[in-house]
Design a protein around this motif. Sequence first.
Motif, PDB file in Angstrom:
ATOM      1  N   ARG A 126       0.863  -1.191   0.000  1.00 39.41           N
ATOM      2  CA  ARG A 126       0.000   0.000   0.000  1.00 39.41           C
ATOM      3  C   ARG A 126       0.897   1.238   0.000  1.00 39.41           C
ATOM      4  O   ARG A 126       1.926   1.270   0.685  1.00 39.41           O
ATOM      5  CB  ARG A 126      -0.898   0.043   1.239  1.00 39.41           C
ATOM      6  CG  ARG A 126      -1.678  -1.224   1.522  1.00 39.41           C
ATOM      7  CD  ARG A 126      -3.079  -1.203   1.003  1.00 39.41           C
ATOM      8  NE  ARG A 126      -3.733  -2.486   1.275  1.00 39.41           N
ATOM      9  CZ  ARG A 126      -5.040  -2.668   1.369  1.00 39.41           C
ATOM     10  NH1 ARG A 126      -5.865  -1.639   1.193  1.00 39.41           N
ATOM     11  NH2 ARG A 126      -5.548  -3.871   1.609  1.00 39.41           N
ATOM     12  N   SER A 127       0.456   2.269  -0.714  1.00 38.98           N
ATOM     13  CA  SER A 127       1.248   3.495  -0.776  1.00 38.98           C
ATOM     14  C   SER A 127       0.336   4.693  -0.957  1.00 38.98           C
ATOM     15  O   SER A 127      -0.800   4.572  -1.425  1.00 38.98           O
ATOM     16  CB  SER A 127       2.268   3.429  -1.920  1.00 38.98           C
ATOM     17  OG  SER A 127       1.632   3.170  -3.157  1.00 38.98           O
ATOM     18  N   VAL A 128       0.850   5.850  -0.579  1.00 41.13           N
ATOM     19  CA  VAL A 128       0.142   7.119  -0.751  1.00 41.13           C
ATOM     20  C   VAL A 128       1.058   7.998  -1.598  1.00 41.13           C
ATOM     21  O   VAL A 128       2.164   8.349  -1.171  1.00 41.13           O
ATOM     22  CB  VAL A 128      -0.178   7.774   0.601  1.00 41.13           C
ATOM     23  CG1 VAL A 128      -1.017   9.039   0.400  1.00 41.13           C
ATOM     24  CG2 VAL A 128      -0.923   6.793   1.513  1.00 41.13           C
ATOM     25  N   LEU A 129       0.584   8.351  -2.798  1.00 37.75           N
ATOM     26  CA  LEU A 129       1.466   8.886  -3.827  1.00 37.75           C
ATOM     27  C   LEU A 129       1.052  10.273  -4.291  1.00 37.75           C
ATOM     28  O   LEU A 129      -0.130  10.555  -4.473  1.00 37.75           O
ATOM     29  CB  LEU A 129       1.481   7.953  -5.040  1.00 37.75           C
ATOM     30  CG  LEU A 129       1.822   6.485  -4.770  1.00 37.75           C
ATOM     31  CD1 LEU A 129       1.721   5.678  -6.056  1.00 37.75           C
ATOM     32  CD2 LEU A 129       3.223   6.365  -4.164  1.00 37.75           C
ATOM     33  N   GLY A 152      -3.656   1.807  -2.767  1.00 37.73           N
ATOM     34  CA  GLY A 152      -3.061   3.116  -2.545  1.00 37.73           C
ATOM     35  C   GLY A 152      -4.022   4.266  -2.723  1.00 37.73           C
ATOM     36  O   GLY A 152      -5.184   4.114  -3.130  1.00 37.73           O
ATOM     37  N   TYR A 153      -3.517   5.434  -2.381  1.00 34.49           N
ATOM     38  CA  TYR A 153      -4.133   6.719  -2.703  1.00 34.49           C
ATOM     39  C   TYR A 153      -3.193   7.452  -3.655  1.00 34.49           C
ATOM     40  O   TYR A 153      -1.966   7.429  -3.470  1.00 34.49           O
ATOM     41  CB  TYR A 153      -4.342   7.558  -1.445  1.00 34.49           C
ATOM     42  CG  TYR A 153      -5.431   7.064  -0.534  1.00 34.49           C
ATOM     43  CD1 TYR A 153      -6.771   7.359  -0.794  1.00 34.49           C
ATOM     44  CD2 TYR A 153      -5.129   6.304   0.591  1.00 34.49           C
ATOM     45  CE1 TYR A 153      -7.778   6.918   0.049  1.00 34.49           C
ATOM     46  CE2 TYR A 153      -6.133   5.851   1.441  1.00 34.49           C
ATOM     47  CZ  TYR A 153      -7.450   6.160   1.169  1.00 34.49           C
ATOM     48  OH  TYR A 153      -8.453   5.709   2.002  1.00 34.49           O
ATOM     49  N   VAL A 154      -3.770   8.125  -4.645  1.00 32.51           N
ATOM     50  CA  VAL A 154      -2.978   8.863  -5.628  1.00 32.51           C
ATOM     51  C   VAL A 154      -3.566  10.255  -5.771  1.00 32.51           C
ATOM     52  O   VAL A 154      -4.780  10.419  -5.916  1.00 32.51           O
ATOM     53  CB  VAL A 154      -2.986   8.151  -7.002  1.00 32.51           C
ATOM     54  CG1 VAL A 154      -2.233   8.979  -8.037  1.00 32.51           C
ATOM     55  CG2 VAL A 154      -2.372   6.755  -6.883  1.00 32.51           C
ATOM     56  N   GLY A 155      -2.688  11.273  -5.743  1.00 30.00           N
ATOM     57  CA  GLY A 155      -3.150  12.645  -5.822  1.00 30.00           C
ATOM     58  C   GLY A 155      -2.633  13.396  -7.031  1.00 30.00           C
ATOM     59  O   GLY A 155      -1.448  13.296  -7.381  1.00 30.00           O
ATOM     60  N   GLY A 365      -0.416   1.487   7.881  1.00 35.33           N
ATOM     61  CA  GLY A 365      -1.560   0.754   7.361  1.00 35.33           C
ATOM     62  C   GLY A 365      -2.882   1.215   7.934  1.00 35.33           C
ATOM     63  O   GLY A 365      -3.922   1.116   7.275  1.00 35.33           O
ATOM     64  N   SER A 366      -2.866   1.745   9.152  1.00 33.66           N
ATOM     65  CA  SER A 366      -4.118   2.169   9.786  1.00 33.66           C
ATOM     66  C   SER A 366      -4.773   3.319   9.034  1.00 33.66           C
ATOM     67  O   SER A 366      -5.980   3.551   9.189  1.00 33.66           O
ATOM     68  CB  SER A 366      -3.879   2.540  11.246  1.00 33.66           C
ATOM     69  OG  SER A 366      -3.010   3.654  11.363  1.00 33.66           O
TER      70      SER A 366
END
Length: 436
Positions: A126-129, A152-155, A365-366
Amino acid sequence: MMRNQIKILKGNIAFTPVFGQLEILANSFIVIEGRTVKGAFTGELPAKYHGITVTDYGEALIIPGFVDLHAHAPQFVNRGLGLDDELLPWLEKYTFPEEAKFSDPAYAEQVYQQFVTELWKWGTTRSVLFGTIHKEATTRLMELLAAAGLGGYVGKVNMDRNAPASLRETTEQSLADTEEFIQQTQGRYELVKPIITPRFAPSCTPGLMTGLAALARKYNTPVQSHLAENTDEVALVKALHPECRNYAGVYDSFGLFGQQPTIMAHCVYNDASEIGLMAQNNVYVAHCPYSNNNLASGIAPVRNLINRQVPVGLASDIAGGHEIFIARVAAMAVQVSKLKWLETAKREPFFTIPEAFYLATKGGGSFFGKVGSFEPGYEFDALIIDDSPPGRPGIRQYSVEERLNRFIYLGDDASIAARYVAGKKIEQPKFSADNG
């Protein structure tokens, strides 16, 4: 119980249900139903699971997948460049020129395929990008992440001031593109979602930040940005926003500081009132030790943040950080915490390996919900670690905990024998033009 949805794995299981508490279940079973963990069992499996095929990984370790709370996907190709500079000059010389290239969809495709493959390779489940200001390229990044089976989240990045002309949007266009990006992607994928992404306060006018907060509320979308990374950056924010008490207060005044789930990267120079506001609003900190070292930003007071009940996870911060492997980021988090221990006259204790492992898994992860642990009800994101392939010394002389420690400091991608995300085993990505 639907038996055809049950997976059972066997191996040496290690995870951290509580910060600093390493739980080890040697030679044990973990049962997954669909996406989630049903339980972990030492000894015999409960009778209701008899007859279900067990995937036996032998002496391998089974650990939660790694979580990267903050990375800049377009900067993947300029890792290792300009890291003898500070943040603001580095942005101007290296980062902004690279990100401007993502107006070309073909270039973006090439870079993002490589980047997503590297996430898979190094066990980041999982990643936030951050993407760039370019809607088309950022949408493609989401498609590729989803096609790889990763979460993931992507912005789409927003900038309408203090940026080169090639990356500076009008306020109106930035908001319009962001809303269209959200509308096109919000419900499109099961594990990949959009996130509101003002680059940082200096690059966003009050009008843009107000509009982004309104979009976050309208679409119930989380928020990511940067906070108090560098002393020159903090001084610039103070000059731009003298009406606000501090840097965190700028985001908060516009509704971008925990009003929706929020991640702020770095947080090296926050005062006590900012930390209190972060705790009150449940703002996550993405701790970026490699980047903070490389760009001479400083040593984040992570122990103090955690003691004040601020949620923290680890981050590569590609490309301010050059290391994409979150295991190595965890090792660096321990190392810099020892420097902070000395800097604070040994008052702020340095991290243990189980604490850093927690930050690399359940801590970050939370932000995704029940992710990063093997407790019942958690989504099963996991890595199978075979740390004794042919030609390497045997592992039997080490305990499971010692093997985990060695993997964090010495492991590599060759040690990762398998990867699972939300209960599904994912293979190396093979991309095509129609992955979306």
